[in-house]
Write a protein that holds these residues in place. Sequence first.
Motif, PDB file in Angstrom:
ATOM      1  N   ASP A 172       0.741  -1.148  -0.126  1.00 34.03           N
ATOM      2  CA  ASP A 172       0.075  -0.179   0.074  1.00 34.03           C
ATOM      3  C   ASP A 172       0.792   1.344   0.013  1.00 34.03           C
ATOM      4  OD1 ASP A 172      -1.343   2.294   1.314  1.00 34.03           O
ATOM      5  OD2 ASP A 172      -3.140   0.799   1.341  1.00 34.03           O
ATOM      6  N   LYS A 173       0.822   2.103  -1.100  1.00 29.65           N
ATOM      7  CA  LYS A 173       1.832   3.070  -1.127  1.00 29.65           C
ATOM      8  C   LYS A 173       1.593   4.154  -0.112  1.00 29.65           C
ATOM      9  CE  LYS A 173       3.100   7.098  -4.293  1.00 29.65           C
ATOM     10  NZ  LYS A 173       2.349   8.081  -4.787  1.00 29.65           N
ATOM     11  N   THR A 174       0.197   4.342   0.382  1.00 28.66           N
ATOM     12  CA  THR A 174      -0.016   5.391   1.351  1.00 28.66           C
ATOM     13  C   THR A 174       0.464   4.997   2.633  1.00 28.66           C
ATOM     14  OG1 THR A 174      -2.060   6.085   0.297  1.00 28.66           O
ATOM     15  CG2 THR A 174      -1.957   6.879   2.503  1.00 28.66           C
ATOM     16  N   SER A 175       0.151   3.823   3.122  1.00 31.11           N
ATOM     17  CA  SER A 175       0.846   3.276   4.543  1.00 31.11           C
ATOM     18  C   SER A 175       2.178   2.835   4.355  1.00 31.11           C
ATOM     19  CB  SER A 175      -0.383   2.267   5.031  1.00 31.11           C
ATOM     20  OG  SER A 175      -0.084   1.177   4.321  1.00 31.11           O
ATOM     21  N   GLN A 176       2.537   2.543   3.186  1.00 31.86           N
ATOM     22  CA  GLN A 176       3.851   1.756   3.101  1.00 31.86           C
ATOM     23  C   GLN A 176       4.082   0.463   3.658  1.00 31.86           C
ATOM     24  OE1 GLN A 176       7.054   4.891   4.301  1.00 31.86           O
ATOM     25  NE2 GLN A 176       5.432   6.351   3.197  1.00 31.86           N
ATOM     26  N   GLU A 177       2.999  -0.232   4.001  1.00 30.50           N
ATOM     27  CA  GLU A 177       2.826  -1.408   4.208  1.00 30.50           C
ATOM     28  C   GLU A 177       2.646  -2.595   3.431  1.00 30.50           C
ATOM     29  OE1 GLU A 177       0.142  -1.520   7.518  1.00 30.50           O
ATOM     30  OE2 GLU A 177       1.164  -0.375   8.739  1.00 30.50           O
ATOM     31  N   CYS A 178       3.314  -4.004   3.537  1.00 28.61           N
ATOM     32  CA  CYS A 178       3.066  -4.924   2.673  1.00 28.61           C
ATOM     33  C   CYS A 178       1.632  -5.452   3.087  1.00 28.61           C
ATOM     34  CB  CYS A 178       4.148  -5.793   2.873  1.00 28.61           C
ATOM     35  SG  CYS A 178       3.788  -7.476   1.967  1.00 28.61           S
ATOM     36  N   ILE A 179       0.773  -5.551   2.155  1.00 28.89           N
ATOM     37  CA  ILE A 179      -0.626  -5.894   2.351  1.00 28.89           C
ATOM     38  C   ILE A 179      -1.008  -7.437   1.845  1.00 28.89           C
ATOM     39  CG2 ILE A 179      -1.812  -3.705   2.433  1.00 28.89           C
ATOM     40  CD1 ILE A 179      -2.841  -4.220  -0.389  1.00 28.89           C
ATOM     41  N   HIS A 180       0.144  -7.922   1.255  1.00 29.89           N
ATOM     42  CA  HIS A 180      -0.048  -9.398   1.013  1.00 29.89           C
ATOM     43  C   HIS A 180       1.189  -9.977   0.286  1.00 29.89           C
ATOM     44  CE1 HIS A 180      -1.889 -13.316   0.358  1.00 29.89           C
ATOM     45  NE2 HIS A 180      -1.684 -13.373  -0.554  1.00 29.89           N
ATOM     46  N   SER A 181       1.491 -11.179   0.490  1.00 33.07           N
ATOM     47  CA  SER A 181       2.840 -11.888   0.014  1.00 33.07           C
ATOM     48  C   SER A 181       2.260 -13.065  -0.796  1.00 33.07           C
ATOM     49  CB  SER A 181       4.029 -12.142   0.873  1.00 33.07           C
ATOM     50  OG  SER A 181       4.299 -11.140   1.464  1.00 33.07           O
ATOM     51  N   PHE A 182       2.554 -13.311  -1.992  1.00 30.83           N
ATOM     52  CA  PHE A 182       2.413 -14.747  -2.841  1.00 30.83           C
ATOM     53  C   PHE A 182       3.646 -15.367  -2.811  1.00 30.83           C
ATOM     54  CE2 PHE A 182      -0.799 -11.482  -4.672  1.00 30.83           C
ATOM     55  CZ  PHE A 182      -1.916 -12.212  -4.479  1.00 30.83           C
ATOM     56  N   TYR A 183       3.860 -16.540  -2.558  1.00 32.15           N
ATOM     57  CA  TYR A 183       4.902 -17.295  -2.836  1.00 32.15           C
ATOM     58  C   TYR A 183       4.919 -18.180  -3.652  1.00 32.15           C
ATOM     59  CZ  TYR A 183       5.974 -15.442   2.050  1.00 32.15           C
ATOM     60  OH  TYR A 183       6.147 -14.408   2.951  1.00 32.15           O
ATOM     61  N   GLU A 184       6.074 -18.344  -4.537  1.00 29.67           N
ATOM     62  CA  GLU A 184       6.257 -19.001  -5.717  1.00 29.67           C
ATOM     63  C   GLU A 184       7.324 -20.233  -5.287  1.00 29.67           C
ATOM     64  OE1 GLU A 184       5.866 -19.675  -8.784  1.00 29.67           O
ATOM     65  OE2 GLU A 184       4.333 -18.463  -8.760  1.00 29.67           O
ATOM     66  N   HIS A 185       6.549 -21.393  -5.143  1.00 28.33           N
ATOM     67  CA  HIS A 185       7.524 -22.453  -4.809  1.00 28.33           C
ATOM     68  C   HIS A 185       8.338 -23.012  -5.977  1.00 28.33           C
ATOM     69  CE1 HIS A 185       5.439 -22.152  -0.998  1.00 28.33           C
ATOM     70  NE2 HIS A 185       4.354 -22.140  -1.472  1.00 28.33           N
ATOM     71  N   GLY A 186       7.825 -22.918  -7.115  1.00 29.52           N
ATOM     72  CA  GLY A 186       8.563 -23.359  -8.238  1.00 29.52           C
ATOM     73  C   GLY A 186       9.776 -22.640  -8.811  1.00 29.52           C
ATOM     74  N   GLY A 187       9.862 -21.548  -8.152  1.00 31.94           N
ATOM     75  CA  GLY A 187      11.303 -20.760  -8.622  1.00 31.94           C
ATOM     76  C   GLY A 187      11.146 -19.280  -8.371  1.00 31.94           C
ATOM     77  N   CYS A 188      11.743 -18.440  -8.782  1.00 28.62           N
ATOM     78  CA  CYS A 188      11.726 -16.958  -8.895  1.00 28.62           C
ATOM     79  C   CYS A 188      10.938 -16.310  -9.780  1.00 28.62           C
ATOM     80  CB  CYS A 188      13.218 -16.376  -8.752  1.00 28.62           C
ATOM     81  SG  CYS A 188      14.307 -17.261  -7.590  1.00 28.62           S
ATOM     82  N   VAL A 189      10.625 -15.250  -9.465  1.00 26.16           N
ATOM     83  CA  VAL A 189       9.864 -14.272 -10.665  1.00 26.16           C
ATOM     84  C   VAL A 189      10.685 -13.146 -11.295  1.00 26.16           C
ATOM     85  CG1 VAL A 189       7.923 -12.814 -10.842  1.00 26.16           C
ATOM     86  CG2 VAL A 189       7.636 -14.724  -9.202  1.00 26.16           C
ATOM     87  N   ASN A 190      10.902 -13.326 -12.699  1.00 27.18           N
ATOM     88  CA  ASN A 190      11.739 -12.290 -13.008  1.00 27.18           C
ATOM     89  C   ASN A 190      11.067 -10.984 -13.516  1.00 27.18           C
ATOM     90  OD1 ASN A 190      13.994 -13.650 -13.562  1.00 27.18           O
ATOM     91  ND2 ASN A 190      13.079 -14.946 -15.484  1.00 27.18           N
TER      92      ASN A 190
END
Length: 367
Positions: A172-190
């Motif tokens: 969230d740009k206003t609060s500067q907080e991470c509001i959710h994380s998605f986890y990629e078990h198969g690899g990294c995200v480019n």
Amino acid sequence: MTSALDDPTLERHFKGHRDTITSVDFNCNMKQIATGSMDSCLMIWNLKPQMRAYRFVGHKDAVTSVQFSPSGHLVASASRDKTVRLWVPSVKGESTAFRAHTGTVRSVSFSGDGQTLVTASDDKTLKVWTVHRQKFLFSLNQHINWVRCAKFSPDGRLIVSASDDKSIKIWDKTSQECIHSFYEHGGCVNYVDFHPSGTCIAAACTDNTVKVWDIRTNKLLQHYQVHSGVVNGLSFHPSGNYLITASNDSTMKILDLLEGRLLYTLHGHQGPVTCVTFSRTGDYFASGGSDEQVMVWKTNFKSTDYGEVLQQTETCVDLGGGGGAATVAILEQRLTLTEDKLKECIDNQHQINLQLHRREPDLQPRD
């Protein structure tokens, strides 16, 4: 039976970089394309024939990311030299540079209103800056490995980031907080970006997959296993109905998001396709590769009534005839196919296969 869709066509190609192209973007005026390269240069290609390209020299190391401002009056570039530069895309090529991070800057992106920039770096942080005077605003620090990519949502209220820590984070740009994380078990995200509606994100992954997530429900909507190599980049069509992807398998794929299937496979680059983007109106897309080539393609789905095309093609699911293009999910608003429809598709398998060959043209330039 002919389809109302014409195939995408290769319109132009540009050669001038001396190493892998890392990033490509269209000016909104459709007169210029900007590219960044491992050769440390940024180039501005003029789409008018006979107009010379501009080579901008200033970065001391590889240029990793380039983007035009929404107005088209500036180009931002990020580099391995830890700086970001803002250029005026004219023959003079004036620029202003600022040291943005303590590591390689992997990504730079403007907000939709053109007022702010977000940068992502190997120093594990994202930073937000004003475009005017490049004033530092704040940094986002929860990733625990290199941050590959960061983008603003269309309304500018959210930021998405992708990291080698195998997470995608929504901030969230206003609060500067991470509001959710998605986890990629198969690899990294480019690479990661927002759907034009702002409700979904798409991720290009090192496990050869492309995933589309709904950020309201935090559910995986679609999972495409259509590439045989790492996926390096992607771009949503402005209509929101299509996604184009670029892969180390030397192809680009156009995915139909409404049907959840592969529509085209495009050949042209000799070696990995490193970046791809649609123009602002969606009439064109551009790609760059390790072959140092920049290619400009004309799309084919703007003027056609899409419902009409679907009726004509009669193929509603890819049953594997298109080179193992098995897609797992379909966007939530579509009803699942009935058994009758599947039976009809299977009965027409021969016809579908013929169509898939036509719908997935081999656009390899002939020698």
